[in-house]
Design a protein around this motif. Structure first.
Motif, PDB file in Angstrom:
ATOM      1  N   THR A   1      38.474  41.200  51.179  1.00  0.00           N
ATOM      2  CA  THR A   1      38.395  42.615  50.800  1.00  0.00           C
ATOM      3  C   THR A   1      39.050  43.510  51.843  1.00  0.00           C
ATOM      4  O   THR A   1      39.839  44.407  51.509  1.00  0.00           O
TER       5      THR A   1
ATOM      6  N   MET B   1      36.905  46.258  46.255  1.00  0.00           N
ATOM      7  CA  MET B   1      35.655  46.328  47.022  1.00  0.00           C
ATOM      8  C   MET B   1      34.439  45.909  46.208  1.00  0.00           C
ATOM      9  O   MET B   1      33.334  45.805  46.745  1.00  0.00           O
TER      10      MET B   1
ATOM     11  N   ARG C   1      39.403  35.571  44.584  1.00  0.00           N
ATOM     12  CA  ARG C   1      37.981  35.905  44.726  1.00  0.00           C
ATOM     13  C   ARG C   1      37.110  34.942  43.920  1.00  0.00           C
ATOM     14  O   ARG C   1      36.006  34.591  44.330  1.00  0.00           O
TER      15      ARG C   1
END
Length: 670
Positions: free
Chosen positions: A94, A141, A282
């Protein structure tokens, strides 16, 4: 170093650009009465992005010191056991994305002061690009799929506004609608993947989903022989195919060049198109559980990397060449994801963001210097008139083709080696595609470079010059260097384009930078483990780069471009005549637009017409709605005749009824 991150500080990162966007978009436009001028609009938006960048850099420094943040900021609602929240997950992945997004956005904001100086929509444009930055920050985020989807759709919406910024141009309106519709196709797969996660994992929180990944991997997709985890991963990746412009959902990105040049750098270098790559990285704990999904990713990425590069060879619009280069490089990142080299994909995402933003902004600087001519056939010899643009463009091009010791070399070679080390069935084709793509990339990059900056000057021969110029410039003027607000971002982007790869190679690929963030099953997918044995530091890798196949392929591409466009400029036309069918296929972009418009769109319209005529009008309106009242009318018409009001009619019916009942009982007792 502090082990904690402040929620209020992290909130400021996305909210600062949002505040600048609202000020410029409301008070700086007719919507809010034009209460603030240009200086206030660009000042507020640049300040917002600057604050976001400084805080992002501080956050990265804290993360390197061991800090971590994963908390809910706001709970929106709870539906059964499903919580819908706004929350932040801040780790090394991030923090890297935050710094890349805010730095490139800051450069684009400064550059826009010069590039859009003559445009009436100046304040509106600043509002849009700041809103875009906010949307991308909310996406990277997020700690849950709901917020991820919000950011995902928000960047899609703002890209629609930016691509169609010049809304009086029919081509811009067509391009932004095309981008919006193609992304909806990808997003349909994306939301199906999220829906399956919500249904079978019972949560939208990343950490909770990853904790249940083993259970998801053991499940089958109801009613089929498919594995549930494979369907989820392919659904999520289809979303990435739309956002990150992978074949066949790539068609929107070249057309999006209709927007102003600064958004080309913002959308196509550091933000929207990298969202899909970031998302798959991710989700590595899920993708690692499905070799089928990884093979699918490898094939799609390989096709995009090679075949989109071919299209860059024949383009004559300076921005479109760079756009097809973006498509090809996104293919490289996708191939890395398929080979389970997630860290290499993110590494290339970061290095590519700097040199591709540099190339787009340098292309825009050339467009300004050439009085808004974008056709490279009518340029040439620009180097002596625009020295800063020339040197920065050259540095960006050298990084793009993977010249040893430049940032692009480290990330691109790492991907090629990782694919070679992969044991997946599709890795053979992918390795050929990324290796051949090196020659293609070098050829079209330096074709562009030589035609623009070297050779004889052709800018005064443009037959369309008097049609294209709506900026009040005379085309008999010499090209000129751009103002400092345009060339300063080029210089600031050129620095990381050269050095960032060497600085971050070892920690990002082989250190603990992504430890606990990106998950790889090294036993089943050994690519990165094999790579770790081969690479022993940036200096050794750079020196070794001069004897590897990618370097010689890149050198061959540069040499071929130099010969064909500097030494023997008649040769390209001869080759075009010899391979006319191939050129026609490339010129028509593999007929993908034709297929979309004439087969898919017409098929959908035909299906829609059939459903409307047959389903809606005939079945629902005709049979159900109209048929029901007609049946009621028919029955009531018959019943109404029986209700005559005459006593002898009722007596007759009673006698007939008794007769029928007596007959029935007699027959029953036989």
């Amino acid at each position: 170093m502090s082990q904690t991150l402040s929620a209020s500080t992290l909130l400021t990162v996305p909210l600062a650009p949002l505040a600048g966007s609202l000020l410029a978009g409301i008070l700086g436009t007719a919507f809010g009465g034009n209460r603030v001028g240009r200086a206030a609009s660009h000042g507020a938006t640049i300040l917002g992005v600057l604050v976001a960048f400084v805080l992002s850099a501080m956050t990265l420094q804290s993360v390197l010191g061991g800090a971590h943040f994963n908390q809910t900021i706001y709970e929106w609602m709870t539906v059964g056991g499903l919580k819908m929240e706004v929350g932040f997950l801040v780790d090394s992945l991030t923090a890297t994305m935050m710094c890349v997004v805010t730095f490139v956005s800051l450069m684009v904001h400064i550059y826009t002061i010069g590039y859009m100086a003559e445009d009436d929509g100046y304040n509106r444009f600043f509002s849009y690009i700041s809103l875009f930055t906010f949307s991308m920050l909310m996406l990277v985020m997020s700690n849950n799929f709901l917020q991820l989807f919000f950011g995902w759709e928000a960047v899609g919406l703002v890209s629609y506004l930016l691509i169609g910024f010049w809304y009086n141009r029919p081509t811009a309106i067509f391009a932004n609608m095309k981008a919006f519709l193609v992304n909806r196709v990808g997003d349909f797969g994306f939301i199906l993947g999220i829906g399956l996660i919500a249904a079978f994992a019972g949560t939208l929180n990343y950490g909770e989903v990853f904790a249940k990944s083993g259970e998801l991997a053991a499940m089958g997709f109801p009613g089929t022989d498919w594995m549930l985890i494979t369907v989820i991963c392919i659904g999520l990746f289809i979303g990435a195919m739309g956002k990150s412009a992978q074949f066949p959902l790539h068609v929107w990105l070249p057309d999006s060049m209709e927007g102003p040049t600064p958004i080309s750098a913002l959308i196509h270098a550091a933000t929207m198109v990298t969202a899909g790559i970031f998302m798959v990285a991710r989700m590595s704990p899920l993708f690692e559980l499905s070799d089928t999904a990884l093979n699918f990713i490898l094939i799609i990425g390989a096709i995009t990397a090679l075949f989109m590069g071919f299209l860059g060879i024949i383009q004559n619009d300076i921005k479109r060449v760079v756009a097809y280069s973006t498509l090809s490089q996104l293919g490289y990142m996708t191939v890395a994801l398929g080979a389970s080299a997630y860290s290499a994909a993110v590494f290339h995402l970061m290095t590519h963001a700097f040199f591709k933003a540099l190339l787009f902004l340098a292309a825009g600087s050339v467009i300004i210097g050439m009085h808004h001519n974008q056709d490279i056939r009518w340029m040439g010899g620009v180097r002596k008139y625009m020295p800063i643009t020339w040197i920065t463009f050259l540095l960006g091009s050298l990084a793009l083709i993977g010249t040893p010791f430049f940032s692009g070399f480290y990330s691109k070679d790492a991907i090629i080696e990782a694919v070679h080390a992969s044991n997946l069935p599709a890795s053979g084709f992918a390795y050929f595609a990324v290796l051949a793509g090196v020659f293609v990339t070098a050829f079209y990059s330096f074709r562009l470079y030589f035609l623009v900056f070297h050779g004889k000057e052709r800018y005064d021969q443009n037959p369309d010059a008097h049609h294209d110029d709506d900026h009040g410039h005379g085309h008999d003027e010499k090209p000129h260097e751009s103002p400092w607000v345009v060339w300063l971002p080029l210089v600031l982007l050129a620095i990381p384009s050269v050095v960032i790869g060497a600085m971050t190679l070892m920690p990002m690929l082989f250190g603990d930078f992504f430890k606990g963030v990106i998950h790889v099953d090294a036993a089943r997918h050994p690519a990165m483990a094999v790579l770790a044995e081969k690479i022993h530091g940036w200096m050794a890798m750079g020196a070794h780069g001069f004897v590897t196949a990618p370097f010689w392929l890149a050198a061959a591409g540069v040499a071929a471009a130099f010969y064909m466009y500097m030494v023997n400029p008649a040769l390209p036309a001869t080759i075009q005549r010899m391979f006319r069918p191939v050129y026609t296929v490339l010129d028509n972009k593999y007929y993908m637009d034709w297929i979309n418009e004439n087969i898919i769109a017409r098929g959908v319209r035909l299906l829609g017409t059939g459903l409307w005529q047959g389903g809606d009008r005939a079945l629902i309106d005709g049979a159900v709605v109209n048929g029901s009242w007609k049946l009621v009318g028919l029955v009531s018409g018959v019943v109404r005749r029986l209700q005559s009001g005459y006593l002898y009619h009722y007596a007759l019916i009673m006698i007939l009824g008794i007769f029928v009942l007596m007959t029935y009982f007699v027959w029953l007792n036989k």
